[in-house]
Design an enzyme around this catalytic site. Structure first.
Site, mmCIF file in Angstrom:
data_model
loop_
_atom_site.group_PDB
_atom_site.id
_atom_site.type_symbol
_atom_site.label_atom_id
_atom_site.label_comp_id
_atom_site.label_asym_id
_atom_site.label_seq_id
_atom_site.Cartn_x
_atom_site.Cartn_y
_atom_site.Cartn_z
ATOM 1 N N GLU A 17 -9.384 47.765 -62.744
ATOM 2 C CA GLU A 17 -8.159 47.336 -62.060
ATOM 3 C C GLU A 17 -7.024 48.322 -62.289
ATOM 4 O OE1 GLU A 17 -4.271 45.325 -61.842
ATOM 5 O OE2 GLU A 17 -5.322 45.934 -63.675
ATOM 6 N N HIS A 315 -9.481 42.146 -62.498
ATOM 7 C CA HIS A 315 -8.607 42.203 -63.669
ATOM 8 C C HIS A 315 -9.367 41.720 -64.905
ATOM 9 C CE1 HIS A 315 -4.969 41.479 -66.091
ATOM 10 N NE2 HIS A 315 -4.320 42.224 -65.231
#
Length: 346
Positions: A17, A315
């Site tokens: 991410e 994430h």
């Protein structure tokens, strides 16, 4: 671990991410394990790459409590070398002149202070309700109760709201160290105990909050006793936040929307409704996306534990990889249904 003998770890900040969480997790584990690291390509893919004020505050807070040697802690720097020294609990105050998240700074230094040799008191100044970070309400109602079950002793107080983009908020955090965190197993959220919603406005018309609550009540079928409005008079800027708390037998989840210029109150509320529905419709999972992110590091420090959650975000997967690089811990992500999985360690 002998801090002076720990080898330097090289981390690519653009991996996965590629955001600030890579840096925060690295700082937290560096403090906990005494492991120095060098990070390159910090936030390389962002519109404004490198260290922003919030990240600099996290770096300097970690450096102060860890008596660390730091190179590269400058605005917009994309490379950082961090060598921790002696972890030193105590009283600290860290200030951001922006609305950078106080919660994310706390996330960086809390794990180490939980295992320190004495208590600490932190005063953090900046943003308390920032659309790019967990708000204070999430910290209090969702994350800290689970950390308490792992043995942590953390007390928090919201001294002043700090809304985006002005900031100016203040929180106080008191931490009593526990040495070692206990494993946590959240196989599901269990029986639904209730849902509540709160809308907060600061220096804005009250009808904004009322409209948000009307949408949430209608879409989630909530009675008036489940709704509350707060008119905040202590903040130094306008702001609006609305959150829904889903209270279940084993966990409370919090979903938040932030008012912003040009977006109707009804649209802000609908965003919260959609997040809440996704969670409720994902079977008996315990944690939604953001709580899953927060639980990974405590479980790694405990060395064992698991939780059920929605399908992992990029994430979350990036955070898992950074933790592996520091600790060798390998989380397992096992699908348990549509849009649901179990993440476990040990």
């Amino acid at each position: 671990m002998n801090r002076s003998a720990a080898p330097l770890l090289h981390i690519d900040g653009s991996q996965g991410e590629g955001g600030g969480q890579v840096l925060r997790t690295a700082l937290a584990l560096s403090l906990c394990l005494g492991r120095p690291f060098r990070m390159v390509n910090i936030r390389a893919g962002r519109k404004k790459p490198g260290l922003r004020p919030q990240h600099l505050t996290a770096v300097r807070a970690a450096a102060e409590i860890g008596r660390a040697k730091v190179e590269g802690d400058q605005p917009a720097s994309q490379e950082l070398c961090f060598q921790p020294g002696k972890l030193t609990p105590g009283k600290y105050q860290f200030t951001m002149l922006t609305a950078g998240s106080t919660i994310l700074v706390l996330q960086t230094i809390l794990p180490a202070l939980l295992t320190a040799q004495g208590p600490s008191r932190l005063v953090l100044e900046g943003g308390t309700h920032n659309p790019m970070a967990p708000p204070f309400d999430f910290l209090v109602h969702a994350f800290l109760p689970l950390l308490t079950r792992m043995g942590a002793k953390v007390k928090t107080q919201l001294l002043q709201y700090g809304f985006y983009p002005a900031g100016g908020g203040r929180i106080r955090v008191d931490i009593d160290p526990v040495g070692t965190l206990k494993p946590l197993d959240l196989t599901g959220r269990g029986r639904l105990r209730g849902i509540e919603a709160r809308a907060i406005v600061s220096r804005l018309p009250e009808h904004i909050a009322l409209r948000e609550l009307d949408v949430i009540a209608r879409e989630l079928d909530l009675g008036k006793d489940c709704l509350s409005m707060q008119v905040e008079t202590g903040a130094n800027s306008p702001g609006n936040v609305v959150w829904v708390a889903v209270h279940s037998e084993h966990v409370t989840e919090v979903f938040t929307g932030f008012g912003r210029r040009g977006v109707p109150a009804e649209a802000v509320a609908d965003e919260v409704v959609q997040e809440t529905r996704r969670y409720l419709q994902a079977g008996n999972v315990a944690a939604a996306e953001y709580l899953a992110d927060q639980l990974l590091l405590p479980l790694a420090l405990a060395g064992k534990g698991s939780f059920t959650t929605v399908e992992p975000s990029r994430h979350t997967l990036t955070n898992i990889e950074v933790i592996r690089q520091f600790t060798g811990c390998r989380f397992r992500c096992l699908p348990i249904g549509e849009d649901a999985c179990r993440i476990g360690l040990g």
